[in-house]
Design an enzyme around this catalytic site. Structure first.
Site, PDB file in Angstrom:
ATOM      1  N   SER A  42       0.838  -1.217   0.000  1.00 31.58           N
ATOM      2  CA  SER A  42       0.000   0.000   0.000  1.00 31.58           C
ATOM      3  C   SER A  42       0.863   1.253   0.000  1.00 31.58           C
ATOM      4  O   SER A  42       1.701   1.433   0.891  1.00 31.58           O
ATOM      5  CB  SER A  42      -0.884   0.048   1.253  1.00 31.58           C
ATOM      6  OG  SER A  42      -1.696  -1.090   1.319  1.00 31.58           O
ATOM      7  N   HIS A  74      -4.549  -3.706  -4.471  1.00 33.13           N
ATOM      8  CA  HIS A  74      -3.358  -4.507  -4.772  1.00 33.13           C
ATOM      9  C   HIS A  74      -3.505  -5.036  -6.203  1.00 33.13           C
ATOM     10  O   HIS A  74      -4.483  -5.709  -6.522  1.00 33.13           O
ATOM     11  CB  HIS A  74      -3.218  -5.674  -3.789  1.00 33.13           C
ATOM     12  CG  HIS A  74      -2.918  -5.244  -2.384  1.00 33.13           C
ATOM     13  ND1 HIS A  74      -1.651  -5.247  -1.855  1.00 33.13           N
ATOM     14  CD2 HIS A  74      -3.717  -4.783  -1.406  1.00 33.13           C
ATOM     15  CE1 HIS A  74      -1.694  -4.808  -0.615  1.00 33.13           C
ATOM     16  NE2 HIS A  74      -2.934  -4.518  -0.305  1.00 33.13           N
ATOM     17  N   ARG A  95       0.857  -9.842  -4.500  1.00 29.18           N
ATOM     18  CA  ARG A  95       1.197 -10.398  -3.192  1.00 29.18           C
ATOM     19  C   ARG A  95       0.033 -11.226  -2.654  1.00 29.18           C
ATOM     20  O   ARG A  95      -1.118 -10.791  -2.705  1.00 29.18           O
ATOM     21  CB  ARG A  95       1.461  -9.230  -2.249  1.00 29.18           C
ATOM     22  CG  ARG A  95       2.036  -9.616  -0.922  1.00 29.18           C
ATOM     23  CD  ARG A  95       2.252  -8.384  -0.058  1.00 29.18           C
ATOM     24  NE  ARG A  95       3.608  -8.294   0.452  1.00 29.18           N
ATOM     25  CZ  ARG A  95       4.176  -7.178   0.889  1.00 29.18           C
ATOM     26  NH1 ARG A  95       3.514  -6.042   0.847  1.00 29.18           N
ATOM     27  NH2 ARG A  95       5.405  -7.181   1.350  1.00 29.18           N
ATOM     28  N   THR A  96       0.338 -12.397  -2.146  1.00 34.89           N
ATOM     29  CA  THR A  96      -0.674 -13.183  -1.427  1.00 34.89           C
ATOM     30  C   THR A  96      -0.450 -12.943   0.059  1.00 34.89           C
ATOM     31  O   THR A  96       0.669 -13.080   0.558  1.00 34.89           O
ATOM     32  CB  THR A  96      -0.525 -14.687  -1.749  1.00 34.89           C
ATOM     33  OG1 THR A  96      -0.798 -14.875  -3.148  1.00 34.89           O
ATOM     34  CG2 THR A  96      -1.509 -15.524  -0.940  1.00 34.89           C
ATOM     35  N   HIS A  97      -1.511 -12.546   0.755  1.00 38.10           N
ATOM     36  CA  HIS A  97      -1.377 -12.314   2.193  1.00 38.10           C
ATOM     37  C   HIS A  97      -1.692 -13.591   2.963  1.00 38.10           C
ATOM     38  O   HIS A  97      -2.471 -14.433   2.524  1.00 38.10           O
ATOM     39  CB  HIS A  97      -2.307 -11.174   2.638  1.00 38.10           C
ATOM     40  CG  HIS A  97      -1.845  -9.832   2.165  1.00 38.10           C
ATOM     41  ND1 HIS A  97      -2.135  -9.343   0.919  1.00 38.10           N
ATOM     42  CD2 HIS A  97      -1.095  -8.878   2.784  1.00 38.10           C
ATOM     43  CE1 HIS A  97      -1.581  -8.143   0.777  1.00 38.10           C
ATOM     44  NE2 HIS A  97      -0.943  -7.833   1.905  1.00 38.10           N
ATOM     45  N   GLU A 196      -5.725  -4.724  15.047  1.00 40.34           N
ATOM     46  CA  GLU A 196      -5.450  -5.115  16.424  1.00 40.34           C
ATOM     47  C   GLU A 196      -6.416  -4.410  17.382  1.00 40.34           C
ATOM     48  O   GLU A 196      -7.002  -3.386  17.051  1.00 40.34           O
ATOM     49  CB  GLU A 196      -4.007  -4.717  16.795  1.00 40.34           C
ATOM     50  CG  GLU A 196      -2.959  -5.328  15.897  1.00 40.34           C
ATOM     51  CD  GLU A 196      -2.936  -4.768  14.479  1.00 40.34           C
ATOM     52  OE1 GLU A 196      -3.165  -3.558  14.314  1.00 40.34           O
ATOM     53  OE2 GLU A 196      -2.716  -5.562  13.541  1.00 40.34           O
ATOM     54  N   SER A 215       2.037  -8.391   6.673  1.00 38.44           N
ATOM     55  CA  SER A 215       2.836  -8.969   5.574  1.00 38.44           C
ATOM     56  C   SER A 215       4.308  -8.982   5.984  1.00 38.44           C
ATOM     57  O   SER A 215       4.645  -8.827   7.149  1.00 38.44           O
ATOM     58  CB  SER A 215       2.650  -8.137   4.293  1.00 38.44           C
ATOM     59  OG  SER A 215       3.203  -6.855   4.452  1.00 38.44           O
ATOM     60  N   ASN A 238      -1.324   4.864   9.365  1.00 38.62           N
ATOM     61  CA  ASN A 238      -2.257   5.232  10.455  1.00 38.62           C
ATOM     62  C   ASN A 238      -1.566   5.025  11.795  1.00 38.62           C
ATOM     63  O   ASN A 238      -0.686   4.173  11.909  1.00 38.62           O
ATOM     64  CB  ASN A 238      -3.511   4.343  10.394  1.00 38.62           C
ATOM     65  CG  ASN A 238      -3.145   2.872  10.453  1.00 38.62           C
ATOM     66  OD1 ASN A 238      -2.768   2.288   9.433  1.00 38.62           O
ATOM     67  ND2 ASN A 238      -3.221   2.274  11.623  1.00 38.62           N
TER      68      ASN A 238
END
Ligand code: HPA
Length: 274
Positions: A42, A74, A95-97, A196, A215, A238
């Site tokens: 990002s 993405h 990208r695979t998360h 979180e 990631s 953030n």
């Protein structure tokens, strides 16, 4: 073995699948060897437009082992770029998360493919929350080390890879030559996809985390296993949970968009030094 049997065999062998992917990339791009692998998270995507001359763009689904990304923001392409230095960079925009549930092999397939394509340097970028209040939204931060809290590893079997200096101090020094004001911090990878809780952020701060995301750590481990030097960069999108407003993916993307020109320019200056 015929081609179909060969492909079936490689599905259960990550190194063979990466070699197959690298061969497809060489064929589709016309570039035999890539020197640098780049995963743009990002905020970092624009770098692909400015670091050099694009030689080829390939849809990810044409390369064995890659999947179309399910995450808005993405892209799903692989891009071969010739740098002013004459080196070639392979931008992995697919990208695979870990939270996609395809397993760790899929998460690190891009990194293994870059290594199989010849890359000796892996640049991993991401958008992340700032735990350390010194890191403000919109700022890039160098990853100095990580806490892998995914309870997973990309390494299978009794293969005890050393992770000292995983985020190579040599490359961090080069990045700071390019941008002396760059701060550094410890990245925490959690599985996600939920953000979180404030209590978890408090815990992460206590155990030494300064940046948090979903990631990079697993990919960095795979890169080191493959013998690559790793450079990690986070865009702080953030303040971490409980340190600012409630979190939203839209906010993360918007902060990434706003920072794009600056990050692209920073990465250009960094890759020029590699
Ligand atoms: N937490 C986890 N992942 C993230 C965050 C965050 O605050 N921001 C961007 N990715």
């Amino acid at each position: 073995m015929n081609d179909a049997q060969d492909h079936a065999a490689s599905i259960d062998d990550p190194a063979a699948l990466a070699a197959e992917a690298a061969a497809a990339i060489a064929r589709l791009t016309g570039v035999d060897r890539h020197d640098i692998g780049l995963t743009l998270g990002s905020g970092w995507g624009k770098a692909a437009d400015v670091i050099g001359e694009t030689v080829a763009v390939i849809p990810a689904e044409q390369v064995p082992g890659f999947h179309v990304s399910g995450v808005p923001g993405h892209s799903g392409t692989l891009r071969s770029i010739r740098l002013a230095s004459g080196k070639h960079a392979l931008v992995i925009g697919a990208r695979t998360h870990f939270y996609e549930g395809r397993g760790v092999r899929a998460v690190v397939h891009g990194v293994r493919t870059a290594a199989a394509a010849g890359a000796t340097t892996m640049i991993l970028t991401n958008g992340a929350g700032g735990i350390d209040p010194a890191f403000r939204a919109g700022e890039p931060v160098l990853i100095s080390d990580h806490l892998n809290l995914t309870a997973a590893s990309p390494i299978e079997g009794a293969n005890f890879v050393d992770l000292t200096d995983l985020y190579a101090s040599r490359l961090r020094d080069l990045a700071r030559e390019a941008e002396p004001a760059l701060q550094q911090g410890v990245y925490v990878q959690l599985p996600g996809p939920h953000y979180e809780t404030p209590a978890e952020i408090h815990y992460l701060r206590v155990i030494g985390g300064q940046i948090v995301g979903m990631s990079t750590a697993l990919e960095a481990i795979a890169a080191r296993q493959a013998g690559m030097e790793v450079l990690g960069l986070s865009l702080i999108t953030n303040p971490a949970a409980g340190m600012g407003d409630p979190l939203s993916h839209e906010e993360v993307l918007a902060e990434g968009k706003a920072a794009e020109p600056r990050l692209a320019e920073l990465l250009s200056r960094v890759v020029a030094r590699l």
